[in-house]
Design an enzyme around this catalytic site. Structure first.
Site, PDB file in Angstrom:
ATOM      1  NE  ARG A 193     -26.694 -25.694  27.925  1.00 45.73           N
ATOM      2  CZ  ARG A 193     -28.007 -24.612  27.075  1.00 45.73           C
ATOM      3  NH1 ARG A 193     -28.134 -24.929  27.735  1.00 45.73           N
ATOM      4  NH2 ARG A 193     -27.334 -24.415  26.591  1.00 45.73           N
ATOM      5  CG  ASP A 194     -20.678 -29.687  22.401  1.00 40.65           C
ATOM      6  OD1 ASP A 194     -21.501 -30.780  22.573  1.00 40.65           O
ATOM      7  OD2 ASP A 194     -20.741 -28.980  21.730  1.00 40.65           O
ATOM      8  CG  LEU A 195     -17.913 -30.932  29.300  1.00 40.27           C
ATOM      9  CD1 LEU A 195     -18.168 -31.706  30.632  1.00 40.27           C
ATOM     10  CD2 LEU A 195     -16.682 -29.780  28.823  1.00 40.27           C
ATOM     11  CG  ASN A 216     -15.660 -28.343  22.637  1.00 43.44           C
ATOM     12  OD1 ASN A 216     -15.564 -28.379  20.789  1.00 43.44           O
ATOM     13  ND2 ASN A 216     -17.635 -28.589  22.691  1.00 43.44           N
TER      14      ASN A 216
END
Length: 182
Positions: free
Chosen positions: A36-38, A42
């Site tokens: 949910r935060d590519l 990251n």
């Protein structure tokens, strides 16, 4: 690594790199995990053996193995929690899928992760994310309502096939993106 570059990432290198990321994301999806935060921030770069020994070229992305990190917003795909009932926007604006940008967190699934992979690919091949406006709100609105500039308009040497893959990942509708990461 990406911020320190002063030249374009070779296209074959970018494609191979995102392919490796897609395999890792697909592996997580097969186990029911959504990141949910590519985003590039990251993705850790693990130097391969020749780079560690000082023989590698630290400017060459092929010298690293990508490792997806920061699972702080991750959840199990079939888990329900309070965050899915809220209209909170979770993630980093420039890399969010339209459904994420709208706050429709309950419908953020594997297709949103494909969007994130497309946004990473887009940045690798063009030097910038698909959408970055002056404010986060303006970026979220652009993601939902504006068309992305085709990579070939920014970098004419991008092969049509690579552009097509990137743009399919960045489709506004989740159903028009690839079905899986692998």
């Amino acid at each position: 690594w990406l911020r320190e570059r002063d030249m374009a990432v070779p296209l074959n290198t970018a494609a191979r790199f995102v392919s490796r990321l897609a395999y890792a994301v697909g592996h997580a999806h097969n186990r029911g995990v959504l990141h949910r935060d590519l985003k590039p921030g990251n993705v850790l770069l693990d130097p391969d053996r020749s780079a560690v020994d000082g023989e590698g070229d630290s400017t060459n992305l092929d010298q690293y193995s990508p490792r997806i990190s920061d699972f702080g917003l991750a959840k199990l795909a079939d888990a329900e929690g309070d965050e899915t009932r809220s209209r909170a926007v979770l993630g980093t604006p420039s890399y969010m899928a339209p459904e994420q940008a709208s706050g429709d967190i309950a419908n953020v699934g594997t297709a949103a992760e494909l969007y994130g992979l497309g946004a990473i690919l887009y940045e690798l091949i063009t030097g910038k994310p698909p959408f970055r406006k002056a404010t986060d709100i303006a970026t979220l609105q652009a993601i939902q309502f504006e068309d992305v500039v085709a990579p070939r308009r920014l970098r004419p040497d991008v092969p049509r096939e690579l552009e097509a893959i990137c743009l399919k990942c960045l489709e506004k509708s989740p159903t028009r993106r690839y079905a899986t990461a692998m």
